[in-house]
Design a protein around this motif. Structure first.
Motif, PDB file in Angstrom:
ATOM      1  N   THR A 106      92.295  20.382  70.562  1.00  0.00           N
ATOM      2  CA  THR A 106      93.641  19.871  70.803  1.00  0.00           C
ATOM      3  C   THR A 106      93.541  18.394  71.176  1.00  0.00           C
ATOM      4  O   THR A 106      93.005  18.068  72.236  1.00  0.00           O
ATOM      5  N   PRO A 107      94.029  17.487  70.332  1.00  0.00           N
ATOM      6  CA  PRO A 107      93.913  16.064  70.663  1.00  0.00           C
ATOM      7  C   PRO A 107      94.900  15.644  71.750  1.00  0.00           C
ATOM      8  O   PRO A 107      96.061  16.073  71.754  1.00  0.00           O
ATOM      9  N   PHE A 108      94.414  14.827  72.662  1.00  0.00           N
ATOM     10  CA  PHE A 108      95.260  14.247  73.719  1.00  0.00           C
ATOM     11  C   PHE A 108      95.238  12.728  73.595  1.00  0.00           C
ATOM     12  O   PHE A 108      94.224  12.143  73.185  1.00  0.00           O
ATOM     13  N   ARG A 109      96.340  12.121  73.942  1.00  0.00           N
ATOM     14  CA  ARG A 109      96.402  10.664  74.042  1.00  0.00           C
ATOM     15  C   ARG A 109      97.311  10.326  75.211  1.00  0.00           C
ATOM     16  O   ARG A 109      98.425  10.819  75.289  1.00  0.00           O
ATOM     17  N   ASP A 110      96.780   9.500  76.123  1.00  0.00           N
ATOM     18  CA  ASP A 110      97.505   9.165  77.348  1.00  0.00           C
ATOM     19  C   ASP A 110      97.912  10.415  78.125  1.00  0.00           C
ATOM     20  O   ASP A 110      98.996  10.489  78.714  1.00  0.00           O
ATOM     21  N   GLY A 111      97.027  11.425  78.074  1.00  0.00           N
ATOM     22  CA  GLY A 111      97.234  12.621  78.879  1.00  0.00           C
ATOM     23  C   GLY A 111      98.142  13.668  78.284  1.00  0.00           C
ATOM     24  O   GLY A 111      98.330  14.732  78.882  1.00  0.00           O
ATOM     25  N   THR A 112      98.723  13.401  77.114  1.00  0.00           N
ATOM     26  CA  THR A 112      99.643  14.362  76.518  1.00  0.00           C
ATOM     27  C   THR A 112      99.162  14.777  75.127  1.00  0.00           C
ATOM     28  O   THR A 112      98.327  14.112  74.515  1.00  0.00           O
ATOM     29  N   PHE A 113      99.707  15.870  74.638  1.00  0.00           N
ATOM     30  CA  PHE A 113      99.370  16.392  73.325  1.00  0.00           C
ATOM     31  C   PHE A 113      99.700  15.359  72.250  1.00  0.00           C
ATOM     32  O   PHE A 113     100.833  14.901  72.141  1.00  0.00           O
ATOM     33  N   ASP A 114      98.688  14.999  71.457  1.00  0.00           N
ATOM     34  CA  ASP A 114      98.858  14.023  70.381  1.00  0.00           C
ATOM     35  C   ASP A 114      99.225  14.783  69.103  1.00  0.00           C
ATOM     36  O   ASP A 114      98.375  15.164  68.309  1.00  0.00           O
ATOM     37  N   GLU A 115     100.514  14.988  68.925  1.00  0.00           N
ATOM     38  CA  GLU A 115     101.003  15.808  67.823  1.00  0.00           C
ATOM     39  C   GLU A 115     100.653  15.208  66.466  1.00  0.00           C
ATOM     40  O   GLU A 115     100.278  15.928  65.535  1.00  0.00           O
ATOM     41  N   ALA A 116     100.761  13.892  66.337  1.00  0.00           N
ATOM     42  CA  ALA A 116     100.480  13.246  65.050  1.00  0.00           C
ATOM     43  C   ALA A 116      99.026  13.461  64.637  1.00  0.00           C
ATOM     44  O   ALA A 116      98.737  13.761  63.467  1.00  0.00           O
ATOM     45  N   ALA A 117      98.097  13.300  65.584  1.00  0.00           N
ATOM     46  CA  ALA A 117      96.680  13.506  65.275  1.00  0.00           C
ATOM     47  C   ALA A 117      96.410  14.967  64.934  1.00  0.00           C
ATOM     48  O   ALA A 117      95.605  15.269  64.043  1.00  0.00           O
TER      49      ALA A 117
END
Length: 293
Positions: free
Chosen positions: A11-22
């Protein structure tokens, strides 16, 4: 019901949240490179650190992006039977093909407790269940007799098992106790080849996150009984199997994905921390050995 190379998706995260686009990009890349099904919200997906809202959104996005191209086996496990049932109900409504249900962790239920837990899930929702036995993480082991009893009790509901016990004799035990048609999937990448030789149908794989084409080709060689080719591919993949666990999972696989794709962040959630220098070195060497970088 299932076979082939089935990645347990990170599950990719970015800035602590789920990175839906990735995550949408990851789903597309997996399908384009031969993965036969997808598993969101498993152990590699850091399900234990997701809120229920996040957990359900990851499942929903995976199913939406897969768009029927491959089945989605939604991670529905919990150490709370009621919460597992909630995940099952959501996954069913979202369009999942099955729910992956791990043995309840931390609680350490007895075999009678496991039978009661999985019986409740089978009776409360008609979503097919893939049992997930990984005693190195859960402490509790779904013993062979328990698997046989559950499948005989719910043959239309409990359709497969992901076995990460490391005990290859269980493949034959399950075949003898249940029948040759019961779907057995390896939960250990490094044992995929001997597990298949014993009667397994494929693997729910960590390595397939970063090497989907190689893993799909590996399964195809096994299925075609092309053992020389299967061994050759296994040799290419083998260092990567171990590198994926050179630090607390899924830190190594997320680092590996960040090496292969600039749109995938190595970020993990506490209490997991990013891969150590030694782990990154092991991953780099394994990626090079497999010809992925």
């Amino acid at each position: 019901m299932f076979s082939g190379s089935i990645p347990a998706l990170a599950t990719p995260f970015r800035d602590g949240t789920f990175d839906e686009a990735a995550f949408r990009k990851l789903v597309d890349w997996q399908i384009e490179n031969g993965s036969s099904a997808l598993v969101p919200c498993g152990t590699t997906g850091e399900a234990s650190t997701l809120s229920n809202a996040e957990h359900h959104r990851v499942i929903e996005v995976c199913i939406e992006q897969a768009a029927g191209r491959v089945p989605v086996i939604a991670g529905c496990g919990s150490n709370d039977t009621r919460n597992a049932a909630l995940h099952m109900s959501f996954a069913k409504k979202a369009g999942a093909a099955a729910g992956l249900c791990v043995a309840p962790y931390y609680n350490r239920p007895s075999q009678a407790g496991l039978i009661a837990h999985f019986s409740h899930l089978a009776e409360c929702c008609d979503l097919p269940i893939v049992l997930y036995n990984v005693p190195s993480r859960t402490v509790t082991d779904i013993e062979d007799e328990t698997v046989v009893e559950l499948v005989r009790k719910y043959p239309e509901r409990i359709v497969a098992i992901k076995d990460a016990s490391g005990d290859l004799s269980r493949v034959a035990d399950h075949r003898m106790g249940i029948g040759h048609d019961f779907c057995q999937l390896s939960g250990n990448d490094e044992l995929w080849l001997p597990h298949a030789a014993a009667g397994g149908r494929g693997a729910i794989s960590v390595t397939a996150n970063v090497a989907p084409r190689l893993c799909a080709d590996f399964h195809a060689a096994i299925a075609a009984n092309e053992l020389e080719k299967a061994r050759e591919l296994n040799d290419r993949l083998f260092p990567l199997h171990y590198a994926m666990f050179s630090d607390a999972s899924p830190a190594p696989v997320k680092y590996a994905l960040s090496r292969v794709h600039d749109w995938f962040s190595p970020s993990v959630r506490l209490p997991i921390v990013e891969a150590s220098e030694a782990s990154r070195k092991a991953v780099d060497e394994a990626l090079e050995h497999a010809g992925l970088v």
